[in-house]
Design an enzyme around this catalytic site. Structure first.
Site, PDB file in Angstrom:
ATOM      1  CB  CYS A 104      -8.111  -5.222  -5.589  1.00 22.40           C
ATOM      2  SG  CYS A 104      -8.677  -6.943  -5.542  1.00 22.40           S
ATOM      3  CB  SER A 125      -0.955   0.001   1.198  1.00 22.33           C
ATOM      4  OG  SER A 125      -0.234  -0.012   2.413  1.00 22.33           O
ATOM      5  CB  CYS A 169     -11.617  -6.588  -8.972  1.00 17.65           C
ATOM      6  SG  CYS A 169     -11.668  -5.625  -7.450  1.00 17.65           S
ATOM      7  CD  GLU A 209       7.399  -4.392   7.266  1.00 13.63           C
ATOM      8  OE1 GLU A 209       6.362  -4.833   7.802  1.00 13.63           O
ATOM      9  OE2 GLU A 209       7.548  -4.292   6.036  1.00 13.63           O
ATOM     10  CB  ALA A 210       5.578  -0.476  13.973  1.00 16.62           C
TER      11      ALA A 210
HETATM   12  P1  ADP Z   1       4.334  -1.368   1.835  1.00 16.76           P
HETATM   13  O1  ADP Z   1       5.447  -0.856   2.710  1.00 16.76           O
HETATM   14  O2  ADP Z   1       2.977  -0.819   2.215  1.00 16.76           O
HETATM   15  O3  ADP Z   1       4.303  -2.871   1.708  1.00 16.76           O
HETATM   16  P2  ADP Z   1       5.912  -0.233  -0.322  1.00 16.76           P
HETATM   17  O4  ADP Z   1       6.048   1.223   0.008  1.00 16.76           O
HETATM   18  O5  ADP Z   1       7.081  -1.105  -0.005  1.00 16.76           O
HETATM   19  O6  ADP Z   1       4.567  -0.803   0.350  1.00 16.76           O
HETATM   20  O7  ADP Z   1       5.625  -0.434  -1.867  1.00 16.76           O
HETATM   21  C1  ADP Z   1       4.633   0.268  -2.571  1.00 16.76           C
HETATM   22  C2  ADP Z   1       4.881  -0.005  -4.072  1.00 16.76           C
HETATM   23  O8  ADP Z   1       4.574  -1.366  -4.343  1.00 16.76           O
HETATM   24  C3  ADP Z   1       4.005   0.754  -5.021  1.00 16.76           C
HETATM   25  O9  ADP Z   1       4.484   2.047  -5.292  1.00 16.76           O
HETATM   26  C4  ADP Z   1       4.077  -0.109  -6.274  1.00 16.76           C
HETATM   27  O10 ADP Z   1       5.236   0.206  -7.020  1.00 16.76           O
HETATM   28  C5  ADP Z   1       4.289  -1.517  -5.731  1.00 16.76           C
HETATM   29  N1  ADP Z   1       3.135  -2.419  -5.832  1.00 16.76           N
HETATM   30  C6  ADP Z   1       3.220  -3.763  -6.059  1.00 16.76           C
HETATM   31  N2  ADP Z   1       1.990  -4.335  -6.037  1.00 16.76           N
HETATM   32  C7  ADP Z   1       1.092  -3.358  -5.779  1.00 16.76           C
HETATM   33  C8  ADP Z   1      -0.344  -3.306  -5.621  1.00 16.76           C
HETATM   34  N3  ADP Z   1      -1.110  -4.406  -5.721  1.00 16.76           N
HETATM   35  N4  ADP Z   1      -0.929  -2.123  -5.350  1.00 16.76           N
HETATM   36  C9  ADP Z   1      -0.157  -0.999  -5.264  1.00 16.76           C
HETATM   37  N5  ADP Z   1       1.185  -0.970  -5.398  1.00 16.76           N
HETATM   38  C10 ADP Z   1       1.827  -2.131  -5.641  1.00 16.76           C
HETATM   39 MG    MG Z   2       6.804  -1.813   3.922  1.00 11.54          MG
END
Ligand code: ADP
Ligand code: MG
Length: 197
Positions: free
Chosen positions: A150, A25, A153, A94-95
């Site tokens: 998602c 996200s 979808c 990753e708290a």
């Molecule tokens: P988180 O820390 O929330 O896991 P990150 O900041 O590491 O997320 O990564 C976000 C990035 O992941 C987005 O900018 C995009 O490039 C990528 N990404 C991969 N799959 C998805 C998805 N299903 N929805 C949105 N972004 C995604």
């Molecule tokens: Mg992360």
């Protein structure tokens, strides 16, 4: 977009910000964005992550789009007191993997005038609140919920769907183990089919 309340001056009061949402996200991306801006504003920044999260790198905080920032791996939230004496901003990624004492430690650090920015999963793979995150959201001045797309979808996604079986709450993994899903496709579970549901 989140606007930093007090960027550019040494804080007279501290506060807590939480960035939360499902996997993919953009939590880490947003955390890095805020920390890099604080650094540009010449604030002293320290970043931590649980030592157990070694998916991409032992020490760096790395987002899914390969943005990264140097961090200190910690086993226990108390270790943060050792590193944050003179710093203005404390980042934690990753708290959800840290124990409940992260709440008390974050409050103490904020009370001492620091800006605390915490990123973590709000829910586990079953859609249940994850560990310390609900309590952190309660004590935070600012809570930002970010969303993914998602994988089934294309709607707005808030859930981390586990693709491989297993009951343990913590399973470190990436695209092969989890995908982001909206509420409906998460509830459909294995019945959700790309392009059909
Ligand atoms: P988180 O820390 O929330 O896991 P990150 O900041 O590491 O997320 O990564 C976000 C990035 O992941 C987005 O900018 C995009 O490039 C990528 N990404 C991969 N799959 C998805 C998805 N299903 N929805 C949105 N972004 C995604
Ligand atoms: Mg992360």
């Amino acid at each position: 977009m989140f606007i930093e309340p007090d960027l550019g001056r040494k804080a007279r009061t501290g506060w807590i910000e939480v960035i939360s949402g499902c996997m993919f996200s953009g939590k880490t991306e947003e955390l890095i964005r805020r920390l890099k801006r604080a650094h540009i504003a010449r604030q002293k920044v320290e970043i931590f992550k649980p030592a157990m999260d070694t998916r991409y790198h032992e020490a760096d905080v790395v987002s899914h789009n390969a943005n990264s920032i140097r961090s200190t791996p910690i086993y226990s939230p108390q270790e943060m007191f050792l590193w944050t004496g003179d710093c203005d901003v404390v980042g934690i990624d990753e708290a959800q993997f840290l124990d409940e004492s992260i709440v008390e430690v974050s409050v103490k650090l904020a009370n001492s005038g620091k800006r605390i920015i915490i990123a973590g999963l709000d829910m586990d793979y079953e859609g249940k609140p994850f560990g310390c995150m609900p309590a952190l959201m309660a004590v935070a001045e600012f809570v930002t919920k970010v969303h993914a797309v998602c994988a089934i979808c294309g709607s707005i996604a808030s859930y981390s769907y586990r693709l491989i079986p297993g009951k343990e709450k913590i399973l470190l993994g990436e695209t092969e183990s989890y995908e982001a899903r909206c509420r409906r496709c998460f509830n459909l579970g294995p019945k959700a089919v790309k392009g059909v549901s």
